[in-house]
Design an enzyme around this catalytic site. Structure first.
Site, PDB file in Angstrom:
ATOM      1  N   ARG A 178       0.835  -1.210   0.000  1.00 56.79           N
ATOM      2  CA  ARG A 178       0.000   0.000   0.000  1.00 56.79           C
ATOM      3  C   ARG A 178       0.867   1.257   0.000  1.00 56.79           C
ATOM      4  O   ARG A 178       0.439   2.323  -0.414  1.00 56.79           O
ATOM      5  CB  ARG A 178      -0.981  -0.015   1.182  1.00 56.79           C
ATOM      6  CG  ARG A 178      -1.933   1.159   1.179  1.00 56.79           C
ATOM      7  CD  ARG A 178      -3.281   0.945   1.888  1.00 56.79           C
ATOM      8  NE  ARG A 178      -3.255   0.033   2.992  1.00 56.79           N
ATOM      9  CZ  ARG A 178      -2.777   0.308   4.215  1.00 56.79           C
ATOM     10  NH1 ARG A 178      -2.299   1.508   4.482  1.00 56.79           N
ATOM     11  NH2 ARG A 178      -2.781  -0.613   5.159  1.00 56.79           N
ATOM     12  N   LYS A 235      -5.136   6.870 -20.577  1.00 55.96           N
ATOM     13  CA  LYS A 235      -5.266   7.386 -21.932  1.00 55.96           C
ATOM     14  C   LYS A 235      -3.939   7.189 -22.682  1.00 55.96           C
ATOM     15  O   LYS A 235      -3.543   6.074 -22.867  1.00 55.96           O
ATOM     16  CB  LYS A 235      -5.710   8.852 -21.867  1.00 55.96           C
ATOM     17  CG  LYS A 235      -6.862   9.111 -20.853  1.00 55.96           C
ATOM     18  CD  LYS A 235      -8.181   8.459 -21.223  1.00 55.96           C
ATOM     19  CE  LYS A 235      -9.230   8.463 -20.111  1.00 55.96           C
ATOM     20  NZ  LYS A 235      -9.527   9.751 -19.522  1.00 55.96           N
ATOM     21  N   TYR A 259     -12.729  18.063 -16.549  1.00 57.80           N
ATOM     22  CA  TYR A 259     -13.337  16.731 -16.582  1.00 57.80           C
ATOM     23  C   TYR A 259     -14.530  16.706 -15.616  1.00 57.80           C
ATOM     24  O   TYR A 259     -14.410  17.128 -14.467  1.00 57.80           O
ATOM     25  CB  TYR A 259     -12.276  15.710 -16.165  1.00 57.80           C
ATOM     26  CG  TYR A 259     -12.685  14.273 -16.340  1.00 57.80           C
ATOM     27  CD1 TYR A 259     -13.006  13.771 -17.593  1.00 57.80           C
ATOM     28  CD2 TYR A 259     -12.741  13.411 -15.258  1.00 57.80           C
ATOM     29  CE1 TYR A 259     -13.376  12.454 -17.756  1.00 57.80           C
ATOM     30  CE2 TYR A 259     -13.106  12.085 -15.412  1.00 57.80           C
ATOM     31  CZ  TYR A 259     -13.429  11.613 -16.671  1.00 57.80           C
ATOM     32  OH  TYR A 259     -13.803  10.308 -16.814  1.00 57.80           O
ATOM     33  N   ASP A 288      -4.356  19.335 -15.235  1.00 51.55           N
ATOM     34  CA  ASP A 288      -4.617  17.982 -15.708  1.00 51.55           C
ATOM     35  C   ASP A 288      -4.264  17.987 -17.194  1.00 51.55           C
ATOM     36  O   ASP A 288      -5.001  18.530 -18.013  1.00 51.55           O
ATOM     37  CB  ASP A 288      -6.091  17.642 -15.469  1.00 51.55           C
ATOM     38  CG  ASP A 288      -6.488  16.272 -16.019  1.00 51.55           C
ATOM     39  OD1 ASP A 288      -5.732  15.719 -16.845  1.00 51.55           O
ATOM     40  OD2 ASP A 288      -7.558  15.776 -15.629  1.00 51.55           O
TER      41      ASP A 288
HETATM   42  C1  LIG Z   1     -10.123  10.120 -18.236  1.00 55.13           C
HETATM   43  C2  LIG Z   1      -9.751  11.395 -17.604  1.00 55.13           C
HETATM   44  C3  LIG Z   1      -9.665  11.515 -16.204  1.00 55.13           C
HETATM   45  C4  LIG Z   1      -9.981  10.377 -15.290  1.00 55.13           C
HETATM   46  O1  LIG Z   1      -9.061   9.347 -15.411  1.00 55.13           O
HETATM   47  P1  LIG Z   1      -9.408   7.806 -15.077  1.00 55.13           P
HETATM   48  O2  LIG Z   1      -8.119   7.121 -15.311  1.00 55.13           O
HETATM   49  O3  LIG Z   1     -10.514   7.409 -16.006  1.00 55.13           O
HETATM   50  O4  LIG Z   1      -9.857   7.797 -13.653  1.00 55.13           O
HETATM   51  C5  LIG Z   1      -9.277  12.723 -15.673  1.00 55.13           C
HETATM   52  N1  LIG Z   1      -8.998  13.778 -16.473  1.00 55.13           N
HETATM   53  C6  LIG Z   1      -9.081  13.698 -17.818  1.00 55.13           C
HETATM   54  C7  LIG Z   1      -8.750  14.893 -18.634  1.00 55.13           C
HETATM   55  C8  LIG Z   1      -9.470  12.514 -18.426  1.00 55.13           C
HETATM   56  O5  LIG Z   1      -9.551  12.451 -19.750  1.00 55.13           O
END
Ligand SMILES: *Cc1c(COP(=O)(O)O)cnc(C)c1O
Length: 401
Positions: free
Chosen positions: A67, A217, A120, A192
């Protein structure tokens, strides 16, 4: 186990692929294997009591319990930090887990957050709805309205949050200006950069405090894993790392291995995503059935100048509106596509397509969708690694359908 003889361990002067392939790795690994092993261990044992004491007194860097970290994860964290030019990285079980950890670690009751409204939707929901229950106040302002952002800052503001580029409108934040607003008011900033990736932009170089990615992604890149990461200074990340140890939002060695493997081809993949995104966006912009294309690499995009100045490429995501099309007519174009499969997410080898009003925004009312600029005739296409001419031919047949 960090090996200081590794010339790429923080080599900001080497090429991007050289870094993606070698950074963070020891040259000689357990068993003399070429690749880093998957340490499937929940617990790590000690030879004797003195070894426990040495570990607690931090004389011996090693793991204790998964963890808090595992050796596969350490390699991945060093590599991801190197790609973004940051001091440290913390890997999580998903992008949202990374967002949640930053907000929970940095905010307390009475604190305020200012975020651009194209963030998001789950980030907005987490901040406004869930942290709102604990007395955190969220101010949402129109994306890229820097005056409004500055005006929303109060002495209680602790964090400015934005995504860049945003999803699905692909607005590009002037990150230098965003970071400067934070510094002027003594407020920390978070970008982000999931849609940009460290290949296309490195927000830390513009003075942002934290950069975050959903590794699900482009960084993972194969539509097969969930992971997230936050990168910044070791000191600023410390409370976030401690909180991850409490909450247990870990990624796990199997997915961490997949991520390490995917990163070997990261630059090649991003070059193709950038080429495909640009070619598809240019094709769509010239097609008579298309009302509007959102892609920062097109001169018609509102943020084209900012994007050109700050980004190396613009990624594989292309959003567009079909001229005079109803919700149903738009759906028929989506259904006529043969290469992209219908689904959420983006950034993998396989192209994916969705109609945001039915997919990511299905739980919004029509009024709420209008308020965040999600039109019924909007299609979001994540260009994968296929050949651009095939993607374009497929779009052409679907639009002429
Ligand atoms: C997909 C996404 C998230 C969330 O990520 P997960 O891995 O699905 O939890 C956050 N910010 C952006 C810009 C995203 O495209």
């Amino acid at each position: 186990m960090s090996d200081s003889s590794n010339p790429w361990s923080n080599g900001s002067t080497t090429g991007f692929s050289t870094r993606a392939i070698h950074a963070g790795e020891d040259r000689l690994k357990p068993g003399f294997a070429m690749t880093d092993p998957i340490f499937c261990a929940a617990t790590f044992t000690f030879a004797n009591t003195q070894a426990v004491i040495d570990f607690v007194e931090q004389k011996q860097p090693r793991e204790e319990y998964a963890r808090y970290g595992n050796p596969t994860e350490k390699v991945l964290e060093r590599k991801l930090a190197a790609l973004d030019g940051g001091e440290s990285a913390i890997v999580f079980g998903s992008g949202m887990a990374a967002v949640a950890a930053v907000l929970l670690a940095k905010l307390q009751s009475g604190d305020e957050v200012v975020l651009f409204d194209e963030c998001y939707h789950r980030t907005r929901e987490l901040s406004a709805k869930h942290l709102g229950k604990f007395g955190v106040v969220t101010h949402q302002i129109p994306a890229c309205d820097y005056e409004a952002m500055e005006a929303a800052i109060t002495p209680r503001t602790k964090l400015l949050i934005s995504e860049s580029p945003t999803n699905p409108h692909l607005s590009v934040v002037d990150i230098e200006r965003f970071a400067a607003i934070g510094r002027r008011h003594g407020v920390e900033t978070l970008i982000d950069a999931t849609l940009a990736t460290p290949y296309n932009v490195r927000p830390l170089e513009f003075g942002v405090d934290y950069v975050l990615h959903s590794c699900t992604k482009y960084l993972g890149g194969h539509n097969d894993l969930l992971a997230g990461v936050v990168i910044g200074s070791t000191e600023k990340l410390e409370p976030i790392r401690k909180l991850r140890g409490v909450l247990g939002m870990v990624c796990g060695p199997l997915n961490e291995y997949l991520l390490l493997r995917g990163l070997k081809t990261f630059e090649l993949r991003m070059q193709r995503h950038n080429e495909n995104g640009q070619a598809v966006a240019e094709f769509l912009a010239s097609h008579p059935r298309i009302e509007k294309v959102y892609y920062p690499g097109l001169p018609s995009h509102r943020d084209f100048e900012v994007a050109r100045r700050t980004m190396r490429g613009f990624g594989g995501l292309v959003t567009f509106l079909v001229k005079d099309a109803s919700d149903e007519q738009t759906g028929r174009i989506v259904d006529a596509l043969r290469i992209p499969r219908i689904g959420p997410s983006l950034g993998g080898a396989e192209s994916l397509v969705e109609q945001p009003c039915h997919m990511s925004y299905h739980d919004f009312t029509p009024e709420q969708r209008r308020a965040v600029g999600i039109a019924d005739n909007m299609i979001r296409l994540s260009c994968g690694l296929e050949n651009a001419e095939d993607l374009i031919a497929d779009l052409k047949q679907a639009l002429d359908h």
